[in-house]
Design a protein around this motif. Structure first.
Motif, PDB file in Angstrom:
ATOM      1  N   VAL A  57       0.844  -1.207   0.000  1.00  0.00           N
ATOM      2  CA  VAL A  57       0.000   0.000   0.000  1.00  0.00           C
ATOM      3  C   VAL A  57       0.875   1.252   0.000  1.00  0.00           C
ATOM      4  O   VAL A  57       0.554   2.244  -0.663  1.00  0.00           O
ATOM      5  CB  VAL A  57      -0.935  -0.011   1.219  1.00  0.00           C
ATOM      6  CG1 VAL A  57      -1.662   1.330   1.349  1.00  0.00           C
ATOM      7  CG2 VAL A  57      -1.960  -1.137   1.085  1.00  0.00           C
ATOM      8  N   ALA A  58       1.991   1.211   0.731  1.00  0.00           N
ATOM      9  CA  ALA A  58       2.900   2.368   0.753  1.00  0.00           C
ATOM     10  C   ALA A  58       3.449   2.653  -0.637  1.00  0.00           C
ATOM     11  O   ALA A  58       3.590   3.817  -1.042  1.00  0.00           O
ATOM     12  CB  ALA A  58       4.041   2.114   1.738  1.00  0.00           C
ATOM     13  N   GLN A 102       3.099   6.397  -5.696  1.00  0.00           N
ATOM     14  CA  GLN A 102       3.040   6.499  -7.149  1.00  0.00           C
ATOM     15  C   GLN A 102       2.082   7.609  -7.576  1.00  0.00           C
ATOM     16  O   GLN A 102       1.057   7.837  -6.968  1.00  0.00           O
ATOM     17  CB  GLN A 102       2.582   5.175  -7.768  1.00  0.00           C
ATOM     18  CG  GLN A 102       3.433   3.985  -7.374  1.00  0.00           C
ATOM     19  CD  GLN A 102       4.901   4.209  -7.654  1.00  0.00           C
ATOM     20  OE1 GLN A 102       5.264   4.683  -8.724  1.00  0.00           O
ATOM     21  NE2 GLN A 102       5.740   3.863  -6.696  1.00  0.00           N
ATOM     22  N   THR A 103       2.445   8.303  -8.642  1.00  0.00           N
ATOM     23  CA  THR A 103       1.576   9.335  -9.216  1.00  0.00           C
ATOM     24  C   THR A 103       1.074   8.906 -10.594  1.00  0.00           C
ATOM     25  O   THR A 103       0.482   9.689 -11.313  1.00  0.00           O
ATOM     26  CB  THR A 103       2.358  10.658  -9.359  1.00  0.00           C
ATOM     27  OG1 THR A 103       3.518  10.428 -10.185  1.00  0.00           O
ATOM     28  CG2 THR A 103       2.811  11.158  -7.991  1.00  0.00           C
ATOM     29  N   GLU A 143      -1.697  -0.857 -15.770  1.00  0.00           N
ATOM     30  CA  GLU A 143      -0.962   0.268 -15.210  1.00  0.00           C
ATOM     31  C   GLU A 143      -0.416  -0.083 -13.830  1.00  0.00           C
ATOM     32  O   GLU A 143       0.698   0.310 -13.475  1.00  0.00           O
ATOM     33  CB  GLU A 143      -1.864   1.499 -15.145  1.00  0.00           C
ATOM     34  CG  GLU A 143      -2.200   2.083 -16.508  1.00  0.00           C
ATOM     35  CD  GLU A 143      -3.155   3.259 -16.396  1.00  0.00           C
ATOM     36  OE1 GLU A 143      -3.668   3.494 -15.275  1.00  0.00           O
ATOM     37  OE2 GLU A 143      -3.390   3.934 -17.415  1.00  0.00           O
ATOM     38  N   MET A 144      -1.196  -0.807 -13.050  1.00  0.00           N
ATOM     39  CA  MET A 144      -0.725  -1.249 -11.739  1.00  0.00           C
ATOM     40  C   MET A 144       0.457  -2.200 -11.901  1.00  0.00           C
ATOM     41  O   MET A 144       1.446  -2.123 -11.162  1.00  0.00           O
ATOM     42  CB  MET A 144      -1.849  -1.930 -10.968  1.00  0.00           C
ATOM     43  CG  MET A 144      -1.422  -2.414  -9.582  1.00  0.00           C
ATOM     44  SD  MET A 144      -2.774  -3.163  -8.649  1.00  0.00           S
ATOM     45  CE  MET A 144      -3.778  -1.717  -8.320  1.00  0.00           C
ATOM     46  N   PHE A 145       0.388  -3.071 -12.871  1.00  0.00           N
ATOM     47  CA  PHE A 145       1.486  -4.006 -13.135  1.00  0.00           C
ATOM     48  C   PHE A 145       2.755  -3.240 -13.506  1.00  0.00           C
ATOM     49  O   PHE A 145       3.846  -3.545 -13.013  1.00  0.00           O
ATOM     50  CB  PHE A 145       1.100  -4.958 -14.260  1.00  0.00           C
ATOM     51  CG  PHE A 145       2.263  -5.751 -14.799  1.00  0.00           C
ATOM     52  CD1 PHE A 145       2.757  -6.847 -14.102  1.00  0.00           C
ATOM     53  CD2 PHE A 145       2.873  -5.389 -15.999  1.00  0.00           C
ATOM     54  CE1 PHE A 145       3.837  -7.568 -14.594  1.00  0.00           C
ATOM     55  CE2 PHE A 145       3.946  -6.109 -16.493  1.00  0.00           C
ATOM     56  CZ  PHE A 145       4.432  -7.209 -15.791  1.00  0.00           C
ATOM     57  N   TYR A 146       2.622  -2.225 -14.375  1.00  0.00           N
ATOM     58  CA  TYR A 146       3.775  -1.426 -14.766  1.00  0.00           C
ATOM     59  C   TYR A 146       4.425  -0.759 -13.555  1.00  0.00           C
ATOM     60  O   TYR A 146       5.654  -0.771 -13.394  1.00  0.00           O
ATOM     61  CB  TYR A 146       3.358  -0.345 -15.776  1.00  0.00           C
ATOM     62  CG  TYR A 146       2.998  -0.863 -17.146  1.00  0.00           C
ATOM     63  CD1 TYR A 146       3.569  -2.037 -17.635  1.00  0.00           C
ATOM     64  CD2 TYR A 146       2.098  -0.171 -17.965  1.00  0.00           C
ATOM     65  CE1 TYR A 146       3.238  -2.502 -18.899  1.00  0.00           C
ATOM     66  CE2 TYR A 146       1.773  -0.635 -19.231  1.00  0.00           C
ATOM     67  CZ  TYR A 146       2.339  -1.806 -19.695  1.00  0.00           C
ATOM     68  OH  TYR A 146       2.010  -2.275 -20.944  1.00  0.00           O
ATOM     69  N   ILE A 205       4.282  -1.506 -10.318  1.00  0.00           N
ATOM     70  CA  ILE A 205       4.909  -2.445  -9.382  1.00  0.00           C
ATOM     71  C   ILE A 205       6.184  -3.021  -9.985  1.00  0.00           C
ATOM     72  O   ILE A 205       7.211  -3.168  -9.309  1.00  0.00           O
ATOM     73  CB  ILE A 205       3.920  -3.561  -9.013  1.00  0.00           C
ATOM     74  CG1 ILE A 205       2.729  -2.963  -8.257  1.00  0.00           C
ATOM     75  CG2 ILE A 205       4.596  -4.632  -8.159  1.00  0.00           C
ATOM     76  CD1 ILE A 205       1.619  -3.940  -7.992  1.00  0.00           C
ATOM     77  N   LYS A 206       6.146  -3.349 -11.277  1.00  0.00           N
ATOM     78  CA  LYS A 206       7.320  -3.910 -11.943  1.00  0.00           C
ATOM     79  C   LYS A 206       8.462  -2.893 -11.971  1.00  0.00           C
ATOM     80  O   LYS A 206       9.627  -3.236 -11.705  1.00  0.00           O
ATOM     81  CB  LYS A 206       6.946  -4.324 -13.367  1.00  0.00           C
ATOM     82  CG  LYS A 206       8.044  -5.076 -14.103  1.00  0.00           C
ATOM     83  CD  LYS A 206       8.294  -6.428 -13.500  1.00  0.00           C
ATOM     84  CE  LYS A 206       9.292  -7.226 -14.308  1.00  0.00           C
ATOM     85  NZ  LYS A 206       9.587  -8.547 -13.706  1.00  0.00           N
TER      86      LYS A 206
END
Length: 219
Positions: A46-47, A52-53, A61-64, A66-67
């Motif tokens: 969560v942090a 992220q902005t 987009e979430m995968f990008y 985190i990767k």
């Protein structure tokens, strides 16, 4: 549900339960992950999302995000390992040059690995990584310069008549090394010559002191 479906469902559940022990999860170091670790992992996750902005309008987009974050952490670890394996005999300016070149390589490597179509987000990540690497570089080079200076002073203090030839040979080897390293500036030669000159001065002083003590003893 008819009997065939019930029987198949029963076999499916039994098969899933039997295979649980083969589906264990491990962390990056290979250690087994347990249920008690889930809260801390979720807090860290969560942090990352809060920092992220980029936005998470789609799962991709979430995968990008985190990767890319994981890649950045790997780059930081690679740089830390690089610093930990540096030799201790290089001149401070040479060491700083090598580390700066390594930072440029890592930044390029990170830039080429970034995922996603958002250039603003990528630039932000690059700035964060570059700031971190430069901060680590400053801390390392400062500590290295202190250690190098103390070692040079220790060499001068412990220099004796029998060490004269060794220092001369080391200075000669240093001159060869400097000549074969284009990235080393001319100032380093001055530093090396100063160290050698200081050692020679100490040796001469030691010789004078020994001669004086001999004659005083003779009288």
């Amino acid at each position: 549900m008819d009997k065939d479906f019930q029987e198949n469902l029963r076999e499916f559940i039994a098969d899933v339960v039997r295979g649980v022990c083969h589906r264990t999860k491990t962390d990056q170091t290979g250690e087994l992950l347990t249920c008690s670790q889930i809260p801390s992992i979720m807090q860290e996750f969560v942090a990352v999302l809060k920092r992220q902005t980029y936005g998470f309008s789609t799962p991709m987009e979430m995968f990008y995000a985190i990767k890319n974050q994981k890649t950045m952490e790997n780059i930081k670890m690679e740089f830390a390992d690089y610093l930990a394996n540096q030799p201790s005999h290089l001149l401070p300016s040479t060491m700083k040059t090598l580390i700066s070149e390594k930072i440029d390589q890592l930044i390029k490597k990170f830039t080429e690995s970034l995922l996603g179509p958002n250039p603003t987000y990528h630039a932000s990540l690059q700035d964060d990584l570059e700031s971190h690497l430069q901060e680590e570089e400053e801390k390392f080079c400062s500590a290295y310069t202190t250690r190098f200076t103390c070692s040079a002073i220790g060499l001068g203090i412990t220099a004796g008549i029998g060490l004269y030839g060794v220092v001369g040979a080391a200075a000669a080897r240093g001159t060869v090394v400097l000549a074969t390293q284009p990235a080393v500036v001319a100032a380093e030669k001055v530093v090396a010559e100063s160290v050698a000159t200081g050692t020679v001065t100490l040796v001469k002083s030691a010789m004078s002191a020994l001669v004086g003590r001999f004659f005083r003893g003779g009288l």
